[in-house]
Design a protein around this motif. Structure first.
Motif, PDB file in Angstrom:
ATOM      1  N   VAL A  55     -13.122  -8.199  -2.319  1.00  0.00           N
ATOM      2  CA  VAL A  55     -12.085  -9.204  -2.601  1.00  0.00           C
ATOM      3  C   VAL A  55     -11.602  -9.081  -4.038  1.00  0.00           C
ATOM      4  O   VAL A  55     -10.390  -9.055  -4.321  1.00  0.00           O
ATOM      5  CB  VAL A  55     -12.623 -10.618  -2.322  1.00  0.00           C
ATOM      6  CG1 VAL A  55     -11.589 -11.669  -2.744  1.00  0.00           C
ATOM      7  CG2 VAL A  55     -12.961 -10.781  -0.849  1.00  0.00           C
ATOM      8  N   VAL A  56     -12.541  -8.983  -4.985  1.00  0.00           N
ATOM      9  CA  VAL A  56     -12.152  -8.865  -6.393  1.00  0.00           C
ATOM     10  C   VAL A  56     -11.409  -7.550  -6.634  1.00  0.00           C
ATOM     11  O   VAL A  56     -10.403  -7.507  -7.360  1.00  0.00           O
ATOM     12  CB  VAL A  56     -13.402  -8.961  -7.292  1.00  0.00           C
ATOM     13  CG1 VAL A  56     -13.039  -8.648  -8.745  1.00  0.00           C
ATOM     14  CG2 VAL A  56     -14.002 -10.342  -7.199  1.00  0.00           C
ATOM     15  N   GLY A  57     -11.905  -6.482  -6.025  1.00  0.00           N
ATOM     16  CA  GLY A  57     -11.246  -5.190  -6.209  1.00  0.00           C
ATOM     17  C   GLY A  57      -9.809  -5.200  -5.714  1.00  0.00           C
ATOM     18  O   GLY A  57      -8.910  -4.646  -6.350  1.00  0.00           O
ATOM     19  N   LYS A  58      -9.554  -5.840  -4.551  1.00  0.00           N
ATOM     20  CA  LYS A  58      -8.201  -5.923  -4.023  1.00  0.00           C
ATOM     21  C   LYS A  58      -7.302  -6.789  -4.910  1.00  0.00           C
ATOM     22  O   LYS A  58      -6.123  -6.458  -5.131  1.00  0.00           O
ATOM     23  CB  LYS A  58      -8.223  -6.454  -2.601  1.00  0.00           C
ATOM     24  CG  LYS A  58      -8.828  -5.484  -1.591  1.00  0.00           C
ATOM     25  CD  LYS A  58      -8.884  -6.080  -0.192  1.00  0.00           C
ATOM     26  CE  LYS A  58      -9.464  -5.075   0.808  1.00  0.00           C
ATOM     27  NZ  LYS A  58      -9.540  -5.617   2.182  1.00  0.00           N
ATOM     28  N   ALA A  59      -7.864  -7.893  -5.435  1.00  0.00           N
ATOM     29  CA  ALA A  59      -7.078  -8.762  -6.302  1.00  0.00           C
ATOM     30  C   ALA A  59      -6.686  -8.041  -7.591  1.00  0.00           C
ATOM     31  O   ALA A  59      -5.535  -8.122  -8.048  1.00  0.00           O
ATOM     32  CB  ALA A  59      -7.874 -10.034  -6.617  1.00  0.00           C
ATOM     33  N   ILE A  60      -7.644  -7.311  -8.174  1.00  0.00           N
ATOM     34  CA  ILE A  60      -7.345  -6.566  -9.395  1.00  0.00           C
ATOM     35  C   ILE A  60      -6.348  -5.440  -9.108  1.00  0.00           C
ATOM     36  O   ILE A  60      -5.449  -5.169  -9.915  1.00  0.00           O
ATOM     37  CB  ILE A  60      -8.652  -6.010 -10.000  1.00  0.00           C
ATOM     38  CG1 ILE A  60      -9.533  -7.166 -10.495  1.00  0.00           C
ATOM     39  CG2 ILE A  60      -8.351  -5.058 -11.149  1.00  0.00           C
ATOM     40  CD1 ILE A  60     -10.896  -6.734 -11.007  1.00  0.00           C
ATOM     41  N   SER A  61      -6.478  -4.778  -7.964  1.00  0.00           N
ATOM     42  CA  SER A  61      -5.537  -3.718  -7.598  1.00  0.00           C
ATOM     43  C   SER A  61      -4.124  -4.253  -7.477  1.00  0.00           C
ATOM     44  O   SER A  61      -3.163  -3.607  -7.920  1.00  0.00           O
ATOM     45  CB  SER A  61      -5.965  -3.071  -6.277  1.00  0.00           C
ATOM     46  OG  SER A  61      -7.219  -2.431  -6.414  1.00  0.00           O
ATOM     47  N   LEU A  62      -3.966  -5.414  -6.848  1.00  0.00           N
ATOM     48  CA  LEU A  62      -2.635  -6.021  -6.739  1.00  0.00           C
ATOM     49  C   LEU A  62      -2.039  -6.264  -8.120  1.00  0.00           C
ATOM     50  O   LEU A  62      -0.852  -6.020  -8.352  1.00  0.00           O
ATOM     51  CB  LEU A  62      -2.731  -7.341  -5.966  1.00  0.00           C
ATOM     52  CG  LEU A  62      -2.955  -7.218  -4.453  1.00  0.00           C
ATOM     53  CD1 LEU A  62      -3.309  -8.581  -3.858  1.00  0.00           C
ATOM     54  CD2 LEU A  62      -1.716  -6.652  -3.770  1.00  0.00           C
ATOM     55  N   GLU A 103       5.320   3.295  12.355  1.00  0.00           N
ATOM     56  CA  GLU A 103       4.166   3.493  11.484  1.00  0.00           C
ATOM     57  C   GLU A 103       4.175   2.497  10.341  1.00  0.00           C
ATOM     58  O   GLU A 103       3.140   1.944   9.965  1.00  0.00           O
ATOM     59  CB  GLU A 103       4.147   4.923  10.932  1.00  0.00           C
ATOM     60  CG  GLU A 103       3.408   5.920  11.794  1.00  0.00           C
ATOM     61  CD  GLU A 103       3.126   7.211  11.044  1.00  0.00           C
ATOM     62  OE1 GLU A 103       3.677   7.390   9.929  1.00  0.00           O
ATOM     63  OE2 GLU A 103       2.370   8.039  11.560  1.00  0.00           O
ATOM     64  N   ILE A 104       5.370   2.271   9.783  1.00  0.00           N
ATOM     65  CA  ILE A 104       5.470   1.319   8.669  1.00  0.00           C
ATOM     66  C   ILE A 104       5.129  -0.091   9.143  1.00  0.00           C
ATOM     67  O   ILE A 104       4.403  -0.840   8.467  1.00  0.00           O
ATOM     68  CB  ILE A 104       6.884   1.360   8.059  1.00  0.00           C
ATOM     69  CG1 ILE A 104       7.131   2.734   7.400  1.00  0.00           C
ATOM     70  CG2 ILE A 104       7.081   0.235   7.056  1.00  0.00           C
ATOM     71  CD1 ILE A 104       8.540   2.922   6.899  1.00  0.00           C
ATOM     72  N   ASP A 105       5.631  -0.452  10.329  1.00  0.00           N
ATOM     73  CA  ASP A 105       5.382  -1.806  10.839  1.00  0.00           C
ATOM     74  C   ASP A 105       3.910  -2.029  11.154  1.00  0.00           C
ATOM     75  O   ASP A 105       3.394  -3.152  10.988  1.00  0.00           O
ATOM     76  CB  ASP A 105       6.232  -2.048  12.100  1.00  0.00           C
ATOM     77  CG  ASP A 105       7.721  -2.064  11.791  1.00  0.00           C
ATOM     78  OD1 ASP A 105       8.081  -2.273  10.613  1.00  0.00           O
ATOM     79  OD2 ASP A 105       8.528  -1.849  12.720  1.00  0.00           O
ATOM     80  N   THR A 106       3.229  -1.016  11.634  1.00  0.00           N
ATOM     81  CA  THR A 106       1.828  -1.182  12.041  1.00  0.00           C
ATOM     82  C   THR A 106       0.847  -0.769  10.945  1.00  0.00           C
ATOM     83  O   THR A 106      -0.364  -0.854  11.140  1.00  0.00           O
ATOM     84  CB  THR A 106       1.536  -0.342  13.298  1.00  0.00           C
ATOM     85  OG1 THR A 106       1.817   1.040  13.018  1.00  0.00           O
ATOM     86  CG2 THR A 106       2.406  -0.815  14.459  1.00  0.00           C
ATOM     87  N   HIS A 107       1.370  -0.326   9.828  1.00  0.00           N
ATOM     88  CA  HIS A 107       0.493   0.140   8.761  1.00  0.00           C
ATOM     89  C   HIS A 107      -0.225  -1.047   8.110  1.00  0.00           C
ATOM     90  O   HIS A 107       0.383  -2.058   7.784  1.00  0.00           O
ATOM     91  CB  HIS A 107       1.298   0.882   7.702  1.00  0.00           C
ATOM     92  CG  HIS A 107       0.463   1.408   6.577  1.00  0.00           C
ATOM     93  ND1 HIS A 107      -0.426   2.434   6.753  1.00  0.00           N
ATOM     94  CD2 HIS A 107       0.381   1.035   5.274  1.00  0.00           C
ATOM     95  CE1 HIS A 107      -1.029   2.687   5.598  1.00  0.00           C
ATOM     96  NE2 HIS A 107      -0.548   1.852   4.689  1.00  0.00           N
ATOM     97  N   GLU A 108      -1.507  -0.917   7.936  1.00  0.00           N
ATOM     98  CA  GLU A 108      -2.312  -1.969   7.304  1.00  0.00           C
ATOM     99  C   GLU A 108      -2.290  -1.795   5.793  1.00  0.00           C
ATOM    100  O   GLU A 108      -2.555  -0.705   5.274  1.00  0.00           O
ATOM    101  CB  GLU A 108      -3.751  -1.923   7.810  1.00  0.00           C
ATOM    102  CG  GLU A 108      -3.903  -2.293   9.280  1.00  0.00           C
ATOM    103  CD  GLU A 108      -5.362  -2.343   9.701  1.00  0.00           C
ATOM    104  OE1 GLU A 108      -6.217  -2.056   8.835  1.00  0.00           O
ATOM    105  OE2 GLU A 108      -5.629  -2.656  10.861  1.00  0.00           O
ATOM    106  N   ASP A 109      -2.007  -2.914   5.108  1.00  0.00           N
ATOM    107  CA  ASP A 109      -2.002  -2.898   3.652  1.00  0.00           C
ATOM    108  C   ASP A 109      -3.449  -2.855   3.158  1.00  0.00           C
ATOM    109  O   ASP A 109      -4.243  -3.747   3.457  1.00  0.00           O
ATOM    110  CB  ASP A 109      -1.299  -4.154   3.138  1.00  0.00           C
ATOM    111  CG  ASP A 109      -1.105  -4.122   1.630  1.00  0.00           C
ATOM    112  OD1 ASP A 109      -1.641  -3.199   0.989  1.00  0.00           O
ATOM    113  OD2 ASP A 109      -0.418  -5.022   1.106  1.00  0.00           O
ATOM    114  N   PRO A 110      -3.834  -1.814   2.412  1.00  0.00           N
ATOM    115  CA  PRO A 110      -5.225  -1.722   1.952  1.00  0.00           C
ATOM    116  C   PRO A 110      -5.619  -2.842   0.984  1.00  0.00           C
ATOM    117  O   PRO A 110      -6.808  -3.068   0.752  1.00  0.00           O
ATOM    118  CB  PRO A 110      -5.282  -0.354   1.265  1.00  0.00           C
ATOM    119  CG  PRO A 110      -3.871  -0.053   0.887  1.00  0.00           C
ATOM    120  CD  PRO A 110      -3.024  -0.674   1.958  1.00  0.00           C
ATOM    121  N   THR A 111      -4.619  -3.561   0.435  1.00  0.00           N
ATOM    122  CA  THR A 111      -4.934  -4.661  -0.484  1.00  0.00           C
ATOM    123  C   THR A 111      -5.028  -6.006   0.226  1.00  0.00           C
ATOM    124  O   THR A 111      -5.272  -7.027  -0.424  1.00  0.00           O
ATOM    125  CB  THR A 111      -3.859  -4.743  -1.590  1.00  0.00           C
ATOM    126  OG1 THR A 111      -2.593  -5.013  -0.987  1.00  0.00           O
ATOM    127  CG2 THR A 111      -3.782  -3.445  -2.369  1.00  0.00           C
TER     128      THR A 111
END
Length: 471
Positions: A371-378, A352-360
């Motif tokens: 794109v901006v939301g993911k950059a700010i979240s990071l 599950e960890i290996d196949t889990h998609e990073d939401p950011t």
């Protein structure tokens, strides 16, 4: 009887008084008109005899009352013995053991040998009754578990009928409704099982005091200690099963069939472990009854009524050893199953960890606000080294449609690198300033970052390309 005694005393006293009066009158020569002189002495003697009779009747009545009272006290004591566990009609009966019962069989220094022996025999009968009662409770609890864990066939039929109705009424809500229904049924099962188990509790609180009585008397108590240890194992296995069932009701509905199969096998392992521990406690209980010299006739009617535990009779020591060895081998197999399930669970989690998609993670099809939301979240997550290239991807993706994209990306990267020194977490990015507007008069320029905005009303309008107002 108290009223009769009082009446007899009054009549006796009256007879004595009349006799004295008669004797006095006779001595003084006073003659009663209606009674001749020659009858005065016999009348007095008759009254004395009557008083003696009244006294004798009163004495006999008092003696009978005393005898009845003593017999009633003896019967009460005997009834108390029967309640706490000795044999009635040659059979071991159920026990209601209290703190007083334990004190009654406690052997004290200075007790005569016959008292010590009587207390020891009574304690053995109490232990036998406790063992039988616990074996019956274990058997009933196994039945409750089997009922709860074997209702799948009925529920599958009911699930299918309910699914047909959902597909007809609200097809889109079918998956959500089915998941909610299954979770509700599972939660009800766990609650019902716990309630049923509480109705057949395992009694272990008086084990140690009774064992202490046997130890004080010099009797072997190892078998009894082993039984109560096995009883504790049954309790732990029961809680483990309830925990597995509760976890099963909390699992996410979107889990795939591999995870669901793993969860079901985990519950089955917990149920099998409880069965194994229950059988071990049963065999240990039979061994205790043997060591206490309880006869087959005393317990046969209780053991034969068991529904799930075997054997349903007392067996010899050789058979008990065979049953114990078989139980230990089964336990070893259960431990191997548990080890394999734990390894399988670790593999599933790792997968599950290996196949889990990073939401950011920024994807080619993301919109400008994604794109901006993911950059700010990071950046807010403290992943600054990943936030910097994320802002750069905004420039790469949207520079053809947004002429301010490059300046925004450069400003965002510089702002991100200086966040700690500025003591800020974000702001409002100025990507356009009207030449004759109030912003220009205030000295605002494209690329400025506003820390906060004070106004009674704020209107955000978009006449050109979509651009991020935040940074």
């Amino acid at each position: 009887m108290n009223v009769l005694s009082l009446l007899l005393k009054i009549l006796g006293a009256g007879a004595v008084l009349l006799a004295i009066v008669t004797f006095v009158l006779n001595v003084r020569g006073i003659r009663l008109k209606s009674i001749p002189q020659q009858y005065m002495m016999p009348l007095g003697l008759s009254l004395v005899l009557l008083a003696i009779c009244f006294g004798a009747v009163d004495f006999l009545t008092s003696q009978r009352d005393s005898t009845t009272l003593l017999r009633d006290r003896d019967r009460m004591k005997q009834n108390d013995v029967n309640i706490v566990g000795p044999s009635v009609g040659g059979s071991v009966v159920g026990s209601i053991i209290t703190g007083q019962s334990i004190r009654d069989v406690t052997i004290y220094q200075g007790d005569p040998p016959e008292v010590r022996q009587r207390k020891l025999e009574r304690a053995k009968q109490m232990i036998a009754a406790e063992v039988i009662g616990n074996i019956e409770a274990i058997d009933a609890r196994i039945g409750y578990v089997k009922v709860v864990t074997t209702l799948d066939e009925f529920n599958d039929i009911f699930d299918e009928e309910l699914a047909k109705m959902r597909r007809k009424i609200a097809p889109a809500a079918e998956d959500v409704a089915a998941s909610a229904y299954r979770r509700l049924i599972a939660e009800q099962r766990v609650g019902s099982l716990r309630h049923a188990l509480n109705s057949s509790p395992l009694r272990a609180e008086f084990g140690e005091p009774l064992v202490a009585v046997l130890a004080e008397a010099g009797s072997d108590s190892d078998a009894i200690r082993m039984f109560y240890d096995q009883l504790a194992e049954v309790t732990r296995a029961t809680e483990s099963l309830l925990s597995e069932l509760s976890d099963l009701t909390k699992e996410e509905s979107h889990r795939d069939s591999i995870w669901k199969d793993h969860d079901v096998r985990s519950v089955q392992l917990a149920a099998d472990t409880l069965q194994n521990r229950s059988e071990a406690a049963h065999v240990a209980g039979l061994y205790v009854l043997n060591t206490l010299a309880i006869s087959q006739s005393q317990v046969s009617h209780r053991l034969v009524s068991l529904n799930y535990l075997c054997p349903q009779r007392l067996v010899d020591e050789a058979t008990i050893k065979k049953l114990m060895s078989k139980n230990i081998r089964q336990l070893d197999d259960l431990l191997v199953r548990r080890k394999n399930l734990l390894r399988e669970r670790q593999d599933l989690i790792r997968k599950e960890i290996d196949t889990h998609e990073d939401p950011t993670e920024i994807k080619p099809g993301d919109t400008w606000n994604e794109v901006v939301g993911k950059a700010i979240s990071l950046r807010q997550l403290g992943r600054t080294t990943e936030a910097l290239p994320a802002f750069d991807k905004y420039r790469q993706i949207f520079s053809s449609t947004d002429p301010t994209a490059e300046q925004y990306a450069n400003t965002a990267q510089a702002f991100t690198q200086q966040l700690k020194s500025l003591g800020r977490t974000g702001g409002i990015y100025i990507y356009q300033v009207r030449e004759e507007g109030t912003g220009a008069e205030a000295g605002l320029q494209v690329g400025d970052i506003m820390r906060h905005l004070r106004c009674t009303g704020f209107l955000y309008s978009q006449t050109g390309p979509m651009r991020p107002p935040a940074i």
